[in-house]
Write a protein that holds these residues in place. Sequence first.
Motif, PDB file in Angstrom:
ATOM      1  N   GLY A  57      -1.186  10.589 -16.137  1.00 40.85           N
ATOM      2  CA  GLY A  57      -0.001  10.268 -17.191  1.00 40.85           C
ATOM      3  C   GLY A  57       0.888   8.363 -16.888  1.00 40.85           C
ATOM      4  O   GLY A  57       1.039   7.745 -17.944  1.00 40.85           O
ATOM      5  N   ILE A  58      -0.121   7.832 -15.952  1.00 42.08           N
ATOM      6  CA  ILE A  58       0.228   6.589 -15.245  1.00 42.08           C
ATOM      7  C   ILE A  58      -0.662   5.752 -16.914  1.00 42.08           C
ATOM      8  O   ILE A  58      -1.371   6.116 -17.019  1.00 42.08           O
ATOM      9  N   GLN A  59      -0.506   4.813 -17.462  1.00 39.37           N
ATOM     10  CA  GLN A  59      -0.164   3.440 -18.046  1.00 39.37           C
ATOM     11  C   GLN A  59      -1.266   2.738 -17.239  1.00 39.37           C
ATOM     12  O   GLN A  59      -2.781   1.918 -18.151  1.00 39.37           O
ATOM     13  N   SER A  60      -1.113   2.304 -15.555  1.00 39.84           N
ATOM     14  CA  SER A  60      -1.422   0.894 -15.442  1.00 39.84           C
ATOM     15  C   SER A  60      -2.812   1.759 -15.096  1.00 39.84           C
ATOM     16  O   SER A  60      -3.061   2.856 -14.880  1.00 39.84           O
ATOM     17  N   ARG A  61      -4.069   0.804 -14.716  1.00 47.01           N
ATOM     18  CA  ARG A  61      -5.635   0.372 -13.940  1.00 47.01           C
ATOM     19  C   ARG A  61      -5.016   0.730 -12.920  1.00 47.01           C
ATOM     20  O   ARG A  61      -3.930   0.752 -12.036  1.00 47.01           O
ATOM     21  N   VAL A  62      -5.964   1.582 -11.778  1.00 45.50           N
ATOM     22  CA  VAL A  62      -6.365   2.135 -11.107  1.00 45.50           C
ATOM     23  C   VAL A  62      -6.877   0.953 -10.646  1.00 45.50           C
ATOM     24  O   VAL A  62      -8.726   1.360 -10.028  1.00 45.50           O
ATOM     25  N   ALA A  63      -6.887   0.842  -8.990  1.00 48.20           N
ATOM     26  CA  ALA A  63      -7.853   0.400  -7.963  1.00 48.20           C
ATOM     27  C   ALA A  63      -8.072   1.902  -7.078  1.00 48.20           C
ATOM     28  O   ALA A  63      -7.916   2.481  -6.935  1.00 48.20           O
ATOM     29  N   VAL A  64      -9.697   1.378  -6.607  1.00 50.74           N
ATOM     30  CA  VAL A  64     -10.347   2.723  -5.930  1.00 50.74           C
ATOM     31  C   VAL A  64     -10.314   1.903  -4.849  1.00 50.74           C
ATOM     32  O   VAL A  64     -11.270   1.030  -4.500  1.00 50.74           O
ATOM     33  N   THR A  65     -10.134   2.501  -3.288  1.00 52.27           N
ATOM     34  CA  THR A  65     -10.786   2.337  -2.396  1.00 52.27           C
ATOM     35  C   THR A  65     -11.079   3.485  -1.586  1.00 52.27           C
ATOM     36  O   THR A  65     -10.909   4.433  -1.242  1.00 52.27           O
ATOM     37  N   LEU A 119     -13.441  10.182  -9.484  1.00 48.63           N
ATOM     38  CA  LEU A 119     -13.095   9.864 -10.616  1.00 48.63           C
ATOM     39  C   LEU A 119     -13.171  10.919 -11.757  1.00 48.63           C
ATOM     40  O   LEU A 119     -12.169  10.747 -12.564  1.00 48.63           O
ATOM     41  N   VAL A 120     -13.668  10.698 -11.815  1.00 46.40           N
ATOM     42  CA  VAL A 120     -14.436  11.780 -13.000  1.00 46.40           C
ATOM     43  C   VAL A 120     -13.510  13.573 -12.909  1.00 46.40           C
ATOM     44  O   VAL A 120     -12.136  13.735 -13.727  1.00 46.40           O
ATOM     45  N   GLU A 121     -13.461  13.721 -11.491  1.00 47.47           N
ATOM     46  CA  GLU A 121     -12.352  14.763 -12.156  1.00 47.47           C
ATOM     47  C   GLU A 121     -11.175  14.208 -11.842  1.00 47.47           C
ATOM     48  O   GLU A 121     -10.066  15.768 -12.486  1.00 47.47           O
ATOM     49  N   TRP A 122     -10.473  13.348 -11.369  1.00 48.99           N
ATOM     50  CA  TRP A 122      -9.181  12.775 -11.740  1.00 48.99           C
ATOM     51  C   TRP A 122      -8.818  12.170 -12.609  1.00 48.99           C
ATOM     52  O   TRP A 122      -8.153  12.076 -13.022  1.00 48.99           O
ATOM     53  N   ASN A 123     -10.153  12.134 -13.641  1.00 45.73           N
ATOM     54  CA  ASN A 123      -9.506  10.981 -14.887  1.00 45.73           C
ATOM     55  C   ASN A 123      -9.349  10.182 -14.819  1.00 45.73           C
ATOM     56  O   ASN A 123      -9.035   9.232 -15.203  1.00 45.73           O
ATOM     57  N   LEU A 124      -9.987   9.210 -13.892  1.00 42.90           N
ATOM     58  CA  LEU A 124      -9.926   7.907 -13.734  1.00 42.90           C
ATOM     59  C   LEU A 124     -10.753   7.316 -13.685  1.00 42.90           C
ATOM     60  O   LEU A 124     -10.962   5.555 -14.195  1.00 42.90           O
ATOM     61  N   ASP A 125     -11.761   7.559 -14.234  1.00 39.92           N
ATOM     62  CA  ASP A 125     -13.441   6.571 -14.468  1.00 39.92           C
ATOM     63  C   ASP A 125     -13.017   5.885 -15.753  1.00 39.92           C
ATOM     64  O   ASP A 125     -14.495   4.514 -15.407  1.00 39.92           O
ATOM     65  N   GLU A 126     -12.594   5.444 -16.401  1.00 42.57           N
ATOM     66  CA  GLU A 126     -11.926   5.081 -17.504  1.00 42.57           C
ATOM     67  C   GLU A 126     -10.486   4.090 -16.671  1.00 42.57           C
ATOM     68  O   GLU A 126     -10.408   3.249 -17.948  1.00 42.57           O
ATOM     69  N   LYS A 127      -9.942   4.478 -16.101  1.00 38.04           N
ATOM     70  CA  LYS A 127      -8.713   3.075 -15.822  1.00 38.04           C
ATOM     71  C   LYS A 127      -8.952   2.845 -14.404  1.00 38.04           C
ATOM     72  O   LYS A 127      -8.004   1.797 -14.330  1.00 38.04           O
ATOM     73  N   ILE A 128     -10.479   1.915 -14.074  1.00 38.27           N
ATOM     74  CA  ILE A 128     -10.535   1.206 -13.190  1.00 38.27           C
ATOM     75  C   ILE A 128     -10.366   0.315 -13.121  1.00 38.27           C
ATOM     76  O   ILE A 128     -10.999  -0.592 -13.977  1.00 38.27           O
ATOM     77  N   SER A 129      -9.255  -0.096 -12.130  1.00 37.58           N
ATOM     78  CA  SER A 129      -9.282  -1.824 -12.196  1.00 37.58           C
ATOM     79  C   SER A 129     -10.288  -2.342 -10.620  1.00 37.58           C
ATOM     80  O   SER A 129     -11.150  -3.539 -10.871  1.00 37.58           O
TER      81      SER A 129
END
Length: 150
Positions: A57-65, A119-129
């Motif tokens: 549900g978050i709208q912002s981009r996500v930085a991953v470390t 990233l795919v499991e967490w549905n973040l693969d298209e939200k990465i900054s």
Amino acid sequence: MIVLHEYPLSMVDHVGFRRFVGALQPLFKIGTRNMIRSDIMKHYEVEKKKAIEYMAGIQSRVAVTTDLWTSDNQKRGYMAITAHFIDESWTLRNIIMRFIYVPAPHTADVIGEELYESLVEWNLDEKISSVTLDNCTTNDAKANKHGAQI
């Protein structure tokens, strides 16, 4: 208590602990370490599902470390993956997505695949900054090879 204080699961087998619990409540039955582990894993899966739903549900981009290290005594590799983002209240948030065993050899392909699967499991693969890696030659290769995919 085991989770909160990071006690070993074997604590439930210690005679002193069993006596202590028995003195507090004689009717309480202490489970086995396998039962405790199972309960912890069930709780983990429930909390993980909540976190994944929240992140969807978050709208912002996500930085991953990520950080990969090898234990000295076991020579086993472990990787932590953390998501950093700004929530709807403009507060910086961090969620540890995974803490996983990474099989040897720790090549760019192996590490990159584990990161991508997370990233795919967490549905973040298209939200990465951005993706920030620790300083090692394998990560240089991973960044060069997989950067376009991530």
